[in-house]
Design an enzyme around this catalytic site. Sequence first.
Site, short mmCIF file in Angstrom:
data_model
loop_
_atom_site.label_atom_id
_atom_site.label_comp_id
_atom_site.label_asym_id
_atom_site.label_seq_id
_atom_site.Cartn_x
_atom_site.Cartn_y
_atom_site.Cartn_z
N GLY A 42 48.55 40.07 43.81
CA GLY A 42 47.25 39.46 43.58
C GLY A 42 46.07 40.39 43.77
O GLY A 42 46.15 41.61 43.54
N SER A 43 44.95 39.81 44.24
CA SER A 43 43.65 40.47 44.21
C SER A 43 43.52 41.69 45.11
O SER A 43 42.50 42.39 45.03
CB SER A 43 42.57 39.46 44.60
OG SER A 43 42.55 38.39 43.69
N SER A 44 44.50 41.97 45.93
CA SER A 44 44.43 43.18 46.77
C SER A 44 44.25 44.43 45.92
O SER A 44 43.69 45.43 46.39
CB SER A 44 45.70 43.30 47.62
OG SER A 44 45.74 42.29 48.59
N LYS A 99 42.34 44.97 43.40
CA LYS A 99 41.08 45.06 42.65
C LYS A 99 40.27 46.32 42.95
O LYS A 99 39.49 46.77 42.11
CB LYS A 99 40.24 43.81 42.89
CG LYS A 99 40.84 42.57 42.21
CD LYS A 99 40.09 41.30 42.53
CE LYS A 99 40.71 40.10 41.81
NZ LYS A 99 40.09 38.81 42.18
#
Length: 730
Positions: free
Chosen positions: A391-393, A395
């Site tokens: 996931g967003s880790s 970004k």
Amino acid sequence: MLKRLKEKTKEEKARNTMNKRIGFLFGVIVFIFAVVVLRLGYLQIAQGSHYNQQIKNSENITMNEAVPRGRILDRNGKVLVDNASKKAITYTRGKKTSQKEVLKTARDLSKLIKMDTKKITPRDKEDYWIQIHPKKAKALMKEEEQLLNDGSISQEEYDKTLYKKITAKQTDKLSDKDLQILAIYRQMMSGSPMDPQTIKNDDVSDEEYARVAQKLPDLPGVNTTTDWDRKYPYKDTLRSIFGDVSTPEEGIPKELVDKYLAKGYSRNDRVGKSYLEYQYNDVLKGKKKNMKYTTDKSGNVVDSKVISKGSRGDDLVLSIDIDLQKKTEDYLEKQIKKLRSQGAKDMDNAMIVVQNPNNGDILAMAGKQIDKDGDMKDYDIGTFTSQFAVGSSVKGGTLLAGYQNNAIDVGDEMIDTPLKFAGGLTKRSYFNKKGKVKINDKEALMHSSNVYMFKTALKLAGKPFSPNMTLPPDISDAGKKLRKGLNQVGLGVKTGIDLPNETVGQIEPLTNNPGNYLDLAIGQFDTYTPMQLAQYVSTIGNNGYRIQPHIGEEIRKANNKDSLGPVKNKIKGTVLNKVNNKPSEIKQVQEGFKMAFNEKEGTGYQSFKDTVVPSAGKTGTAEVYQDGESRVNQTYIGYAPQKNPKLAFSIVYTNQPVPPPWLNGGDLGRDVINYYFKRDKEEKENKQENKQENKQPQNNGRNANQAINQNNRNVQNGANAQNNLVNNNN
């Protein structure tokens, strides 16, 4: 008148007698010399070939005997893996020792020790039955023996037929006594001649050891010695990371034979089979005892000599801090129980990696697999052998890739609002599902904006977003650019950890699947390991240097005592690459990570707002499926302090319930940071106190000397004043 004969004097008579004796002795010496010469000639000429053959029949054989392996210690010198010695009984078969002689020794030895017979195979029983019933075996093969003699069948065909004719009914008649002999015999015959084979090394009683030792003269080839087993002072902690060593019976495992034989190992050597024991086997194996055996023409050992005593293996010092490791495991188990109590009944994996972001030292690595009942099993190896959607880790890596390809600039602002594409596809951020919010790159990290990353990815593909646009059909080049940027920080490539079986993750092709390309930008397509996440966040924290992580720290020369020997080699974290970004771009991502943990609107604020030293990082949530049911993986990455970080971490929880409510697992990272830096502070204070205590006696001594000197001065001043008073009175 006849002349009177002159009589010899006494001196002359004595001289003549002496001359005769000397002549006799000389003759004897000449005779003996002649006999010796003749004998030498006979030995050289007549018997020379005989003695030359005897010399050829006597061989000098150099043989190696195993020694204990090196220890494994943590960075502070605490022993993690050691050796426990144990009694052992071995057998060395001569080069020409017959099976009949081996069997006799086995029978004699069976009267002295008790063996475990569980490892005996049906084939072992068949071989033994043939040995003890040669006439019955021959009777079974009368027809085949005739065919063998006239060349109609081969020896291999003959043997195969013989084994088929021996039935289980026959071998089942073997008595318990027979099975005891067989258990010993199979061990004696398991190796090559002149290679010691372990007959028994588990649960050898003092009585057995003493009985065998007393009977050694009657047991050719048998010896009493000591063997070793690995022992683990910290029990199951990091047990899977340490790996395993083969047993004496196993020797080199079949799948590793070619590798080890090419390095000069013997087939019956005990070797590392997995993970650290395998990775550092050449360090830990030690130098084997070197023996020189002299055998006669029958192959019997007639003399032996120790050429070199050998030494245990060198010690391997790890970067692991065992106290931090134990605390991390405790915190991890506590967090798992808390999350399960809040509803995460289907969570099946939880992992954490802690490392020094500046040199790649792995300080702690822990993993747990959880079943439906909440029972936990160690899964430390999962930190680098298993991969997940994170996931967003990721970004921060997406922004760096955008900067690298001039898709965005530092401080660029975008409108976060749901993105609608042709065909009805809509992509949105979780924090802002319906509204419109203007945010910059730092704020995009703080809020974990999906839309900002989608727009960045589209710009990187040369197709900036416009309402109801059609996604670009071919995103192969854009996918390569984005992945290259992610690779530079450690995502989607192997970290290079000094452990076998590291996985690179699942990296699927990107060509005509633009939806997957957009998902890649927010960590929803490719999968990564917790170790890759730790390398990635370390790269952000240390200003852009991707450093190879390592669990080995030093190789120390073996020391006969318990203390560590001198350093033979230091294992350092190699800089694998520098990210292709400007310092200002890296700093911008660092600022976004700082805001994510310290601003009230940050996704990591709840756990990390009050760490004992300021921390920074990123959270992530990935949509996944478990048994067809929707779930989420939650991830946390971070480092501390914010400036010049000394510690970095990554955390992964798999298959948690879809929010709401949010189940916060970041407290694990907070607890690790607080423990590490509180302990660091206490250690510094203790050192300072010790320094003060060491200085105190010296200060006290100086103060005492000053007091004495002052007292002497006062006395002298008093005396001078008295003298002056006397003089004045006078």
